[in-house]
Design an enzyme around this catalytic site. Structure first.
Site, PDB file in Angstrom:
ATOM      1  N   ASP A  60      -1.287   4.666  -5.958  1.00 43.80           N
ATOM      2  CA  ASP A  60       0.203   4.532  -5.642  1.00 43.80           C
ATOM      3  C   ASP A  60       0.959   5.648  -6.363  1.00 43.80           C
ATOM      4  O   ASP A  60       1.950   5.979  -5.653  1.00 43.80           O
ATOM      5  CB  ASP A  60       0.887   3.239  -6.484  1.00 43.80           C
ATOM      6  N   GLY A  79       0.935  -1.128   0.106  1.00 46.82           N
ATOM      7  CA  GLY A  79       0.140   0.059   0.044  1.00 46.82           C
ATOM      8  C   GLY A  79       1.002   1.262   0.081  1.00 46.82           C
ATOM      9  O   GLY A  79       1.805   1.337   0.732  1.00 46.82           O
ATOM     10  N   ASN A  89      -2.578   2.527 -10.005  1.00 49.99           N
ATOM     11  CA  ASN A  89      -3.063   1.909  -8.745  1.00 49.99           C
ATOM     12  C   ASN A  89      -2.916   0.407  -8.956  1.00 49.99           C
ATOM     13  O   ASN A  89      -2.563  -0.123 -10.271  1.00 49.99           O
ATOM     14  CB  ASN A  89      -4.574   2.495  -8.504  1.00 49.99           C
TER      15      ASN A  89
END
Lengths: 361, 361
Positions: free
Chosen positions: B236, B46, B246
């Protein structure tokens, strides 16, 4: 050639697709209830293969009916067919095959129970042989749309393992390859049952057709990168207007293909068309057990008590489909017309026999 | 609250996200190289959480530099930061956090090695605390777009586990819930790493927020059925024009959302924005090991020797994004302008501190 299912020594033998690609194990059914169980638990899957399993299973069930009385035989055989018919709801081939056998039995009603039993075995085996012939014809027709050097994305397994032994979507790829075209395949892994990883990748690797495995979520990425030239998938049921039910995720692939201007083909024998349904809205979508999503090799991979939905199929509207590749040629939009004409056997390569049986049932 | 990562007894402690939801095991890193390994192997993942791991890891690395010489310390600390910076390429938060720490070290250069070491610990811990505060601010801003009764689809895990402890996409959902709105979540399982199944489902179940798990391939089906009101995902890295990298599959979800007229939101702190990149084309996409796709619990599920591609991220063009939810408000198209303004701290809730640090680096 891959032997998906066969009639052997008065038993139905099928390769256990749950065990592939790790083990080539064959399941031997000596009772039609074992065939039903095999269909339900996906020992065998793929719409045409399910239809063949149903036909061979019904023939097997017929052998075990302990009566000489034609009327009792008839009643019991209908019961068996009804029972097999409920094994899985979405693929129409199941109903189609059983209707074909029931029609045969009706036609031969006067001949006595023994001859009918033999006839049913012959008819089921004929369907099996015909399925391979139909797939090869479909492959020949479909490979015309493939260009040398194409990279083709497929979803799930519409190969030898989904049919009597050659394949629909993969049949087109095999035919293109036989015609000398260099083909590369991208195979979606196809969660939750992983038919792409386990079956499509296995089949194509055996045939030395270059295949790249991706997760379902990567299809859009590779389309955007320009790496996919065409999509070809199979079908579980096609409505009269061309709406197509196929493995869950097919609809998403179709939307992505349209967004990227990539041709999207469905490859399926005419027996997959259900002209009784005007649109795909009426196609029943099977909901399968949530453990297919939450479990892996017996272990739960999700938090306890999680809510899960597991529809096994989705419907791709006809407007997303470039062409439907059948043994009677590549049907083009508007599909309501091209499907009607194909079912009438009006197209060049028309082989009306199967359909006649169907109507007879 | 879920404790994703912490500084404890001069060590970096993080929950092992590879083991969830089965076991709550904490990995204790006493060397910065263990932190790098944890980032690479996705013990922690993450984008914001990776940034925090990098910061705490760099602070940890600094403690172990055996010198009193400021110049040698500086050189060695830069080396450590470079080393940590290569752990994963796509999330910009990693670089952002390290630049922040490097800037702090530079500012304090005259104070001697001991004080700088302490300062780096304080700064990394401040970043961790700030991340939670930023997420809460982001949640408050984002929950305004949620309506009572909404069903929200999310992909991957942009929750407490992806951050310091509250979440971006799931932070918005938590904030909406705190505001008294009834929310239902659909979680894509997110192959190959199953962050949806293992992490998002776990987090939401713990918080008693109703969540339904589906495979990635089902998103289109449920959108077509009208069951999804909004999509919210994390990020991201966001380029200056709003293009968003992402988790792989996000782009497909965005295309599907657009096709179905469903609003698609990205939720991310401003530290995820990389204003140096004009568009998403320049965002590096990490390719991860193919065994993530082919293996399960050590067992290969694909045929031997199969070719696999495993991009870990994709880029969703700004044109698919309804809004970017940040701690400085919900940014709207045209994003080139709204992002520029947010980074200047011109919006109402402007908190320019973080960005100042960043520019300082």
């Amino acid at each position: 050639m891959i032997r998906t299912i066969a009639w052997q020594d008065n038993q139905v033998v099928m390769i256990d697709q749950r065990k592939l690609p790790w083990e080539e194990i064959y399941v031997v059914c000596s009772d039609y209830r074992q065939v039903i169980e095999a269909i339900k638990t996906m020992v065998i899957r793929g719409a045409p293969a399910i239809g063949l399993a149903a036909a061979l299973g019904a023939a097997l069930g017929a052998q075990g009916i302990p009566t000489k009385d034609p009327e009792e035989f008839r009643r019991r055989f209908q019961e068996i067919c009804r029972e097999i018919g409920t094994a899985r709801p979405t693929a129409v081939n199941l109903a189609w095959a059983l209707e074909g056998l029931l029609a045969k039995a009706e036609q031969a009603a006067g001949r006595g129970v023994g001859p009918i039993k033999n006839l049913l075995i012959r008819e089921a085996r004929r369907m099996l042989a015909e399925d391979v012939a139909v797939n090869r014809a479909l492959g020949r027709a479909g490979q015309e749309v493939i260009r040398d050097g194409d990279t083709i994305l497929t979803h799930c397994n519409a190969g030898a393992l989904a049919t009597g032994g050659y394949g629909t979507a993969l049949g087109v790829i095999r035919a293109a390859r036989s015609a000398g075209k260099k083909i590369r395949v991208f195979a979606d892994e196809t969660r939750p049952f992983l038919q792409g990883t386990r079956l499509t990748a296995w089949e194509l690797t055996r045939d030395r057709i270059p295949v790249t495995l991706i997760t379902d979520s990567m299809a859009g990425y590779f389309m955007k990168k320009g790496l996919i030239d065409k999509v070809i998938v199979g079908a579980d049921r096609i409505a009269a207007n061309g709406d197509t039910a196929n493995k869950i995720g097919t609809y998403s692939v179709a939307v992505l293909a349209k967004t990227h201007g990539i041709p999207f083909y469905v490859a399926a024998p005419c027996s997959t068309i259900d002209p009784r349904l005007k649109t795909g809205e009426a196609i029943p979508i099977e909901e399968r057990d949530e453990t297919e999503v939450t479990h892996w090799a017996g272990q739960c991979i999700a938090p306890a008590g999680i809510s899960v939905l597991n529809p096994a199929f989705d419907v791709t509207p006809a407007s997303y489909i470039t062409g439907i590749i059948t043994e009677r040629g590549v049907l083009k939009p508007p599909f309501t017309r091209s499907i009607r004409e194909a079912l009438k056997g009006k197209m060049k390569e028309g082989r009306g026999k199967k359909k006649t049986d169907h109507k007879g049932g």
